[in-house]
Design a protein around this motif. Structure first.
Motif, PDB file in Angstrom:
ATOM      1  N   ALA A 185     -16.703 -82.019  26.231  1.00 28.64           N
ATOM      2  CA  ALA A 185     -15.783 -80.959  25.799  1.00 28.64           C
ATOM      3  C   ALA A 185     -16.420 -79.612  26.101  1.00 28.64           C
ATOM      4  O   ALA A 185     -17.644 -79.495  26.246  1.00 28.64           O
ATOM      5  CB  ALA A 185     -15.473 -81.081  24.311  1.00 28.64           C
ATOM      6  N   GLY A 186     -15.577 -78.579  26.193  1.00 30.41           N
ATOM      7  CA  GLY A 186     -16.082 -77.259  26.533  1.00 30.41           C
ATOM      8  C   GLY A 186     -16.426 -77.183  28.002  1.00 30.41           C
ATOM      9  O   GLY A 186     -15.885 -77.923  28.826  1.00 30.41           O
ATOM     10  N   GLU A 187     -17.360 -76.301  28.334  1.00 27.22           N
ATOM     11  CA  GLU A 187     -17.743 -76.163  29.744  1.00 27.22           C
ATOM     12  C   GLU A 187     -19.200 -75.775  29.880  1.00 27.22           C
ATOM     13  O   GLU A 187     -19.790 -75.172  28.989  1.00 27.22           O
ATOM     14  CB  GLU A 187     -16.832 -75.159  30.451  1.00 27.22           C
ATOM     15  N   VAL A 188     -19.760 -76.149  31.009  1.00 31.19           N
ATOM     16  CA  VAL A 188     -21.138 -75.797  31.363  1.00 31.19           C
ATOM     17  C   VAL A 188     -21.107 -75.192  32.757  1.00 31.19           C
ATOM     18  O   VAL A 188     -20.754 -75.880  33.728  1.00 31.19           O
ATOM     19  CB  VAL A 188     -22.064 -77.030  31.336  1.00 31.19           C
ATOM     20  N   GLY A 189     -21.413 -73.915  32.841  1.00 27.58           N
ATOM     21  CA  GLY A 189     -21.455 -73.252  34.140  1.00 27.58           C
ATOM     22  C   GLY A 189     -20.164 -73.360  34.929  1.00 27.58           C
ATOM     23  O   GLY A 189     -20.189 -73.527  36.147  1.00 27.58           O
ATOM     24  N   GLY A 190     -19.025 -73.306  34.233  1.00 27.91           N
ATOM     25  CA  GLY A 190     -17.738 -73.365  34.908  1.00 27.91           C
ATOM     26  C   GLY A 190     -17.190 -74.768  35.104  1.00 27.91           C
ATOM     27  O   GLY A 190     -16.079 -74.937  35.612  1.00 27.91           O
TER      28      GLY A 190
END
Length: 329
Positions: A185-190
């Motif tokens: 879930a969410g994002e990491v580096g786009g």
């Protein structure tokens, strides 16, 4: 061995380097060891957040590592029927399977690498049990259950489920290929994971090969927590020791680092970590048993509503299964 793996991590998109202007390395504020206990009908857990101030965890309020345990035939256990109100439960299965049913008629199977996201909101009854074939055969059982608080304005949201299968999780690699990063879930580096949340959060399960280092860009307005599911390593640029069953709480900044020791034991062979953070809600938390509200008055109302049957009723097909007392998790 985690359920979602790839043969060649170097073929995956890479985690971007943190922005040097915003990616100040987060220091490690504390490392705590999760005590062991039992949940539901007797399956073993580690209470990952025990002893940590809720203000450092916000918007999270509770997390259990379920297992890791190798069951003999007839041993697998689950939970009885129980209520929830005022938050979201996230059940992430690493190995094994868990079946669930609820008072709204929903249900399904959570397999290895799958995530079930339940918004309890205004209130729901549900049950989690090992499937019959797993009870008969025994086998490995390992997962995480996380409770994500809901802001006051969403406490009475309509209950809903998200079933996130393992093939939908975003897979990334560290720059050197030494770490496999699963964005739930969410994002990491786009790179975004599939989970949809009321409260902005990021959930990541990463596996680091011996000697590998992983540095993730991390939203400065989020808190940052790293829980070691298995293996041994270090947290932060200051290399604080981090062992299986320990939680590292990070301070402010725009990037976080975790590293695996060059030598791992023969059972784990890698450092497995659950990395999570979110935007703090900064509202009063009144939590008891299966309810997370803003005041003791609201807790009392939740218990009254449960006892009066206003949170739902056990479907007829499951009526023979006993319900939990209101203080069960």
């Amino acid at each position: 061995m985690p359920a979602v793996t790839v043969a060649n991590p170097l073929a995956l998109p890479r985690v971007p380097e943190p922005n040097p202007l915003t990616g100040t390395e987060r220091p490690v504020v504390s490392v705590t060891t999760a005590p062991k206990g039992f949940e539901g009908e007797g399956f073993p857990v580690r209470r990952a957040f025990a002893g940590v101030d809720l203000r450092a965890l916000d918007p999270f309020v509770h997390m259990d590592q379920m297992g890791e345990v190798e069951y003999a035939p007839g041993e697998p256990k689950g939970t009885p029927w129980h209520p929830h109100r005022g938050f979201e439960t996230v059940t992430y299965m690493i190995d094994g399977e868990m079946a669930h049913s609820d008072s709204h008629g929903g249900g399904g199977l959570i397999g290895g690498g799958d995530t079930q996201w339940m918004t309890a909101g205004s209130g729901i009854l549900h049950i989690e049990t090992p499937p019959e074939h797993l009870v008969a055969s025994g086998g490995l059982f390992h997962g995480i259950q996380l409770w994500v608080n809901l802001p006051r304005a969403r406490k009475f949201a309509v209950p809903r489920y998200q079933d996130i299968t393992s093939d939908r999780v975003a897979l990334l690699s560290s720059a050197d290929g030494g770490a496999l990063v699963r964005v739930i879930a969410g994002e990491v580096g786009g790179h975004a994971g599939p989970g949809s949340t009321y409260t902005p959060i990021t959930l990541v399960h990463a596996t680091l090969a011996p000697g590998a280092t992983l540095t993730l860009p991390w939203r400065p307005d989020f808190n940052a927590l790293v829980y070691a599911l298995g293996g041994a390593g270090t947290a932060g640029a200051e290399r604080r020791p981090l062992r299986a069953g320990q939680l590292a709480v990070y301070g402010p900044g725009g990037a976080l680092t975790v590293a695996a020791d060059p030598k791992q034991d023969s059972r784990t062979t890698a450092l497995d970590v659950f990395i999570l953070g979110g935007e703090p809600i900064r509202e009063p938390v009144a939590m008891y048993g299966p309810f997370v509200m803003n005041s003791r008055t609201e807790l009392a109302q939740a218990f009254e509503d449960y006892q009066a049957g206003r949170l739902g009723s056990i479907p007829a097909a499951h009526a023979e299964v006993r319900a939990a007392t209101p203080d069960a998790d």
